[in-house]
Each structure stands twice: as C-alpha cells, then as structure tokens.
Design an enzyme around this catalytic site. Structure first.
Site, PDB file in Angstrom:
ATOM      1  N   GLU A  65       4.364   6.525   4.772  1.00 54.98           N
ATOM      2  CA  GLU A  65       4.227   6.966   6.160  1.00 54.98           C
ATOM      3  C   GLU A  65       4.836   6.010   7.180  1.00 54.98           C
ATOM      4  O   GLU A  65       5.480   6.453   8.139  1.00 54.98           O
ATOM      5  CB  GLU A  65       2.742   7.167   6.487  1.00 54.98           C
ATOM      6  N   PRO A 102       0.840  -1.202   0.000  1.00 50.03           N
ATOM      7  CA  PRO A 102       0.000   0.000   0.000  1.00 50.03           C
ATOM      8  C   PRO A 102       0.872   1.248   0.000  1.00 50.03           C
ATOM      9  O   PRO A 102       1.872   1.334   0.718  1.00 50.03           O
ATOM     10  CB  PRO A 102      -0.802  -0.125   1.304  1.00 50.03           C
ATOM     11  N   LEU A 103       0.486   2.243  -0.811  1.00 54.49           N
ATOM     12  CA  LEU A 103       1.280   3.460  -0.905  1.00 54.49           C
ATOM     13  C   LEU A 103       1.349   4.184   0.434  1.00 54.49           C
ATOM     14  O   LEU A 103       2.353   4.842   0.743  1.00 54.49           O
ATOM     15  CB  LEU A 103       0.693   4.380  -1.979  1.00 54.49           C
ATOM     16  N   CYS A 104       0.276   4.078   1.238  1.00 56.83           N
ATOM     17  CA  CYS A 104       0.301   4.756   2.531  1.00 56.83           C
ATOM     18  C   CYS A 104       1.383   4.172   3.439  1.00 56.83           C
ATOM     19  O   CYS A 104       2.029   4.895   4.201  1.00 56.83           O
ATOM     20  CB  CYS A 104      -1.072   4.678   3.203  1.00 56.83           C
ATOM     21  N   THR A 105       1.596   2.850   3.340  1.00 54.04           N
ATOM     22  CA  THR A 105       2.662   2.225   4.132  1.00 54.04           C
ATOM     23  C   THR A 105       4.028   2.702   3.668  1.00 54.04           C
ATOM     24  O   THR A 105       4.903   3.014   4.478  1.00 54.04           O
ATOM     25  CB  THR A 105       2.580   0.688   4.012  1.00 54.04           C
TER      26      THR A 105
END
Length: 449
Positions: free
Chosen positions: A215, A209-212
């Site tokens: 961030e 996931p791009l959020c992982t």
C-alpha cells in the site's frame, strides 16, 4: 642468462615457517623440507565458494604451498562480479565461477591442481566432504555456512567420556566480509564453537511489513520486495521463484521498475534487485584480500602446526583506520550440531518410515522430507529420483535390522526445517538407542521419540 641457483625460491617465505623451529609450534611439528613436501603432496583442501572471497582464497592457498585443492560453487559469472572477483573477465560472463576460477589459478601458478565442482553444496554426498583435511569457507550465506558446518560436525565422534576423538575432527576456516568489515574464524568441531554455537552473532535479516509493500512503498527496496514476495505469486502461482535464474530475476526487476514509476520512487536497478532479493552484502576487494590472507594463514597453521591457531574469532574493521580484534568464544555444550548427537530412543520394531515420521514430530528437530544414512550407507534418500527408487524398499524394513542390529549408533539425517520463517536444508546427527536391546532400558531422552 641468470644463474638459476641465485634466483629466489618460490617457497622462500614458506620455508621460513616450515624449515626452522619456533616457540609457538604444535607438538607434532618437525621442521624440515619433508614438512613442506608433505603439505604439497598430501594436504587436501576444499574451498566452498568461488566469489569475491573464494577467488582470493584459491589464489592464496595455491601460493601458500597447497597443491591439491578443490572448489565448489553453484553460481555463474555476472557482469556485476567483475569489479572485485579478480579471476574473471568480461568474456567469462555466463560461465560457472568454480570452473573459471580453477582454470585461472592453475594458469598462473604452476604445479597446483584444482578440481572444480559446479553444483549446489547439498548435491554432494556427505562422504565427498570427508575426503578433505580442511574445509575453507568463502560464503555469503548463513544457510550455506550452517549446512557445511553441520556436514563437518557430522564426522565428529565422541568417546565414552564424551570427549571428541581427534581423528574425527574436520577443521574448518571460515571467512566473511561486509563492506570494510570482515571476520576470520577457526572451527574445530568439539573443541571450539561451531557455526551454530555462535549463530547469534549474525543480525536478523531486514523484513518489511506486507502492508507497507502493498500500500505505501517508500523506497526502491519496498518496490523490489513487492515484486518478489507479492506480484510473483500472483503471476506465477505454483511456480517457485529461483533467485539463481536470470529470467526470474529479470522479471522481478521489470515489475519493481513499474511499481517504482507508479509511486515516483527512484533507485531501482538490476544490481539492487539482486542485492535485495538475494540479500547480497556489498563487497570491497581490499577487505576480501585481507580476510583471505588471514584464512589462508590459519589453514596453513592447521595443516602443519607451524604455529598456534587463531583462538578463535578475528574481526577486522577498516572503516576508519584499521582495527582488528580476536575474541575467544566458548562452545555451546548443548549444541545440536557439534554435540554428541540428539538422543532418539525407539523400539527395535520401528520401521524406517515410522522413524522418518517421528523426526517431523520431534520437538528439537522438526525435520521434514528427511533422508537417512548410516555409516556411509544410504538407508533412504528423498532425492534424486534414482536414489529414491533404489532405497524406497527400505521404508518398510525395521531400522534395527538396517543398522546392523546395534543397540546404539549414530545416524545422519538430511532434511528441511524452519528457521526465521524460512525453510532451510539442514543436516543433523542422531544418536539412536533401541529399547530393551543388550540391556538398554528406558531413559530420559529429553524429548526423544
């Protein structure tokens, strides 16, 4: 000096297969020295890939009796290749794999002629692949396998009863390894499943996931993918990342290292960066040798019919002991690649440009930037620029006229499509029917134009 007549023959083991009859031979097998001589004189084999498996394949095929070999590979030798790609030396780093592999095998095995091709497989005309009796694959990429599979299947023709014409079947032998596991398979287009028929055998690629990535990175792979998927676009807007460009890869490695240090994550190395970005599977020399031996034997059996071929998928597992298994998969009769071709019905007045536009809208194809060829003639080519300029004038002409005013015929289209959220190059065979010509009327085309 030893008597030459007492020296063991180089073809001793091969002679045991080709000079005597057997119970599992093919219908056209005739034992005798002529069979061995024909194998060395007329059989032409293309090896696709000159990496860990490709090096073994070239060596094994040359030792098996094949004398006319060619190899195609786009990569240059890296230091990380040397632990398993045994044809390469430290002084070869930076040189094309295909050229060095061909040279080394010819130095060690007299009488064999290997022609190297240092380029992408897509850069060769389709007619190039048709010059070979058998294509042996030593690839580590699903996309590359799909492309070669589509090329080989594009030569396949069917009779009026939808049975494949034997003389148009282009056999392929495919091998693959992953650590202590591997597979070897025989693909006879129109008879056995093609690569696309069993694409489901390959697990989906791991995605983060791009959020992982942005961030909360937790692993070295997260840091590498952040540099690859996010940071590169921020720093090089408009410039596509080239995984085969060492400078591009070094930039991603440096940025991933900074990211890892920021979050206190160990394990980022240049080798791991290559593995994550290029989805490289760990390779072991012994597995490559075993799978290559199986592929070379199947290539020999196809070329000579000295025995029945594998039917049709062999798996090998050497993790704990040795385990092999053969599975007989069934062909997908609705396959878009090895079937009779996607049926496209158009008006005789349709221009080549309009036809290309229709391919992008077709629900089964969704092909963009399409190049079109018919019976070996390029009707329109997107690249290189010199061919695009030569064929550009055809875009305004009627496709019916360009195809020789035939009511129905096969055309081949090379374009890009989207698979697993990635744009890939693919080749498709189309059965084009012109409405109202020679009694042809509207028909159910299952989504035809």
């Amino acid at each position: 000096m030893a008597d030459a007549s007492l020296q063991p023959s180089r073809s001793r083991d091969l002679d045991k297969l080709l000079l005597r009859p057997g119970n599992l031979v093919g219908p056209r097998f005739e034992p005798g020295p002529e069979m061995r001589d024909d194998l060395q004189t007329y059989a032409r084999v293309l090896v696709v890939g000159a990496g860990g498996l490709g090096c073994e394949l070239l060596k094994d095929l040359a030792l098996t009796g094949f004398r006319n070999l060619e190899v195609i590979d786009m990569d240059r030798i890296e230091v990380t290749n040397l632990n398993r790609q045994f044809l390469f030396r430290l002084e070869d780093v930076g040189k094309p794999k295909a050229e060095v592999a061909a040279k080394r095998v010819m130095e060690r095995i007299s009488g064999v002629n290997i022609v190297p091709h240092f380029c992408r497989i897509e850069e060769k005309d389709i007619s190039f692949y048709n010059d070979f009796n058998i294509i042996a694959l030593g690839l580590d990429s699903i996309e590359a396998r799909s492309y070669i599979n589509a090329v080989a299947c594009s030569f396949l023709e069917y009779d009026s009863d939808n049975n494949p014409r034997e003389e148009t079947i282009k056999p392929m032998v495919d091998g693959g390894t992953e650590g202590f596991k591997g597979h070897a398979r025989v693909i006879l287009p129109g008879i056995t499943p093609c690569f696309e028929c069993t694409i489901w055998l390959f697990p989906p690629q791991v995605k983060f996931p791009l959020c992982t990535l942005a961030e909360t990175p937790r692993t070295a792979a997260h840091c590498i993918e952040y540099a690859h998927l996010i940071k590169w676009n921020e720093a090089h807007g408009g410039t596509a990342f080239d995984p085969d460009n060492p400078k591009h890869m070094k930039w991603v490695y440096d940025e991933a290292l900074k990211r890892a240090e920021l979050f206190g994550i160990p394990g980022v190395t240049y080798s791991l960066t290559q593995g994550v970005v290029k989805n490289i599977i760990p390779a072991i020399a012994s597995t490559n040798a075993i799978i290559s031996a199986a592929c070379a034997l199947e290539t020999l059996k196809i070329a000579t019919e000295c025995s029945k071929t594998l039917s049709n998928y062999l798996t090998y597992n050497g993790t704990e002991g040795v385990h092999t298994k053969v599975t007989d998969f069934e062909r997908d009769k609705e396959c878009l690649v090895c079937g009779p071709g996607v049926l496209i019905e158009v008006e005789p007045s349709v221009t080549l440009q309009k036809f290309i536009d229709l391919l992008e809208e077709h629900p089964k194809l969704r092909l963009s930037r399409a190049s079109v060829s018919h019976r070996g003639k390029n009707l329109y080519m997107q690249a290189p620029l010199v061919l695009e300029e030569m064929t550009r004038s055809n875009l305004g002409l009627n496709l019916f006229d360009l195809m020789g005013k035939l009511s129905k015929d096969i055309v081949h289209v090379n374009g890009t499509t989207t698979k697993n959220d990635q744009k890939i190059t693919c080749l498709r065979k189309l059965s084009v029917v012109f409405r109202g010509v020679d009694g042809v009327t509207d028909m159910d085309t299952a989504g035809g134009a």
